[in-house]
Scaffold this active site. Structure first.
Site, PDB file in Angstrom:
ATOM      1  N   HIS A  16       0.842  -1.198   0.000  1.00 61.51           N
ATOM      2  CA  HIS A  16       0.000   0.000   0.000  1.00 61.51           C
ATOM      3  C   HIS A  16       0.875   1.245   0.000  1.00 61.51           C
ATOM      4  CE1 HIS A  16      -0.278   1.329   4.506  1.00 61.51           C
ATOM      5  NE2 HIS A  16       0.916   0.883   4.239  1.00 61.51           N
ATOM      6  N   CYS A  35       5.935   6.284   4.145  1.00 60.83           N
ATOM      7  CA  CYS A  35       4.676   5.588   3.799  1.00 60.83           C
ATOM      8  C   CYS A  35       4.086   6.121   2.503  1.00 60.83           C
ATOM      9  CB  CYS A  35       3.651   5.723   4.923  1.00 60.83           C
ATOM     10  SG  CYS A  35       4.184   4.917   6.428  1.00 60.83           S
ATOM     11  N   HIS A  41       4.965   0.088  -0.620  1.00 61.39           N
ATOM     12  CA  HIS A  41       5.746  -0.689   0.339  1.00 61.39           C
ATOM     13  C   HIS A  41       4.809  -1.730   0.928  1.00 61.39           C
ATOM     14  CE1 HIS A  41       3.768   2.255   2.972  1.00 61.39           C
ATOM     15  NE2 HIS A  41       3.832   1.322   3.910  1.00 61.39           N
ATOM     16  N   HIS A  43       3.545  -4.763   4.013  1.00 58.11           N
ATOM     17  CA  HIS A  43       3.490  -5.161   5.420  1.00 58.11           C
ATOM     18  C   HIS A  43       3.074  -6.617   5.523  1.00 58.11           C
ATOM     19  CE1 HIS A  43       3.860  -1.106   7.069  1.00 58.11           C
ATOM     20  NE2 HIS A  43       3.000  -0.701   6.160  1.00 58.11           N
ATOM     21  N   ASP A  81      -4.748 -10.859   0.688  1.00 58.32           N
ATOM     22  CA  ASP A  81      -3.399 -11.421   0.655  1.00 58.32           C
ATOM     23  C   ASP A  81      -2.745 -11.242  -0.720  1.00 58.32           C
ATOM     24  OD1 ASP A  81      -1.186 -12.752   1.789  1.00 58.32           O
ATOM     25  OD2 ASP A  81      -1.825 -14.643   0.866  1.00 58.32           O
ATOM     26  N   HIS A  82      -1.517 -10.719  -0.699  1.00 60.16           N
ATOM     27  CA  HIS A  82      -0.737 -10.465  -1.925  1.00 60.16           C
ATOM     28  C   HIS A  82      -1.425  -9.460  -2.840  1.00 60.16           C
ATOM     29  CE1 HIS A  82       1.601 -13.721  -0.364  1.00 60.16           C
ATOM     30  NE2 HIS A  82       2.503 -13.564  -1.302  1.00 60.16           N
ATOM     31  N   GLU A 128      -0.129  -4.012  11.937  1.00 60.09           N
ATOM     32  CA  GLU A 128       0.516  -3.615  10.685  1.00 60.09           C
ATOM     33  C   GLU A 128       2.015  -3.912  10.762  1.00 60.09           C
ATOM     34  OE1 GLU A 128      -0.395   0.019   7.903  1.00 60.09           O
ATOM     35  OE2 GLU A 128       0.947   0.656   9.499  1.00 60.09           O
TER      36      GLU A 128
HETATM   37 NI    NI Z   1       2.599   1.125   5.481  1.00 63.73          NI
END
Ligand code: NI
Length: 140
Positions: A16, A35, A41, A43, A81-82, A128
């Site tokens: 995200h 961010c 990037h 998580h 997911d992914h 997160e």
């Molecule tokens: Ni983030």
């Protein structure tokens, strides 16, 4: 009546970025820091779903963990997911993909299905990072 809660953990990985289209690039980086990285990037998210109910004496539980696992897989893991949370998840369109908005979205996805099973969703907790998490208890 004695009520208990059970909690199921699930994990998903997603990309995200935090960005406000209405702001300048400079302001985005000032507010969101790394961010706001243009090329995203990721998580390793960890979610804890807690439901509450009254034990059925014939089974010793109020909800089978297998059923809870299946609901989380269908409504949380598979859609997230992914994925790129900004681009791939319709219920996040137009929202910042912060851990706070994400935990509310996960609640809203799960709650109707848990209610159908006669369970009360008590809390969704979303990590997160190892050190940062958000809790949502529904609308008060
Ligand atoms: Ni983030």
């Amino acid at each position: 009546m004695k009520q208990v809660t059970i909690t199921r953990r699930a994990r998903f990985n997603a990309a995200h970025k935090l960005w406000n289209e209405g702001w300048s690039e400079e302001k985005n980086f000032e507010v969101f820091g790394k961010c706001a990285n243009h090329n995203w990037h990721g998580h390793n998210y960890e979610v804890f779903v807690t439901v509450r109910g009254t034990i059925d004496e014939s089974t010793g539980y109020f909800m089978n963990f297998t059923e809870l696992k299946a609901l989380i897989q269908e409504y949380v893991e598979e859609p997230l997911d992914h994925k790129n949370l900004n681009l791939d998840v319709p219920w996040l369109f137009g929202k910042q993909t912060s851990v706070e908005n994400l935990v509310i979205g996960i609640w809203e996805q799960l709650e109707p299905h848990l209610a159908k099973s006669g369970c009360v969703l008590e809390r969704v907790r979303l990590y997160e990072t190892e050190n940062n998490y958000a809790d949502y208890y529904g609308e008060s």
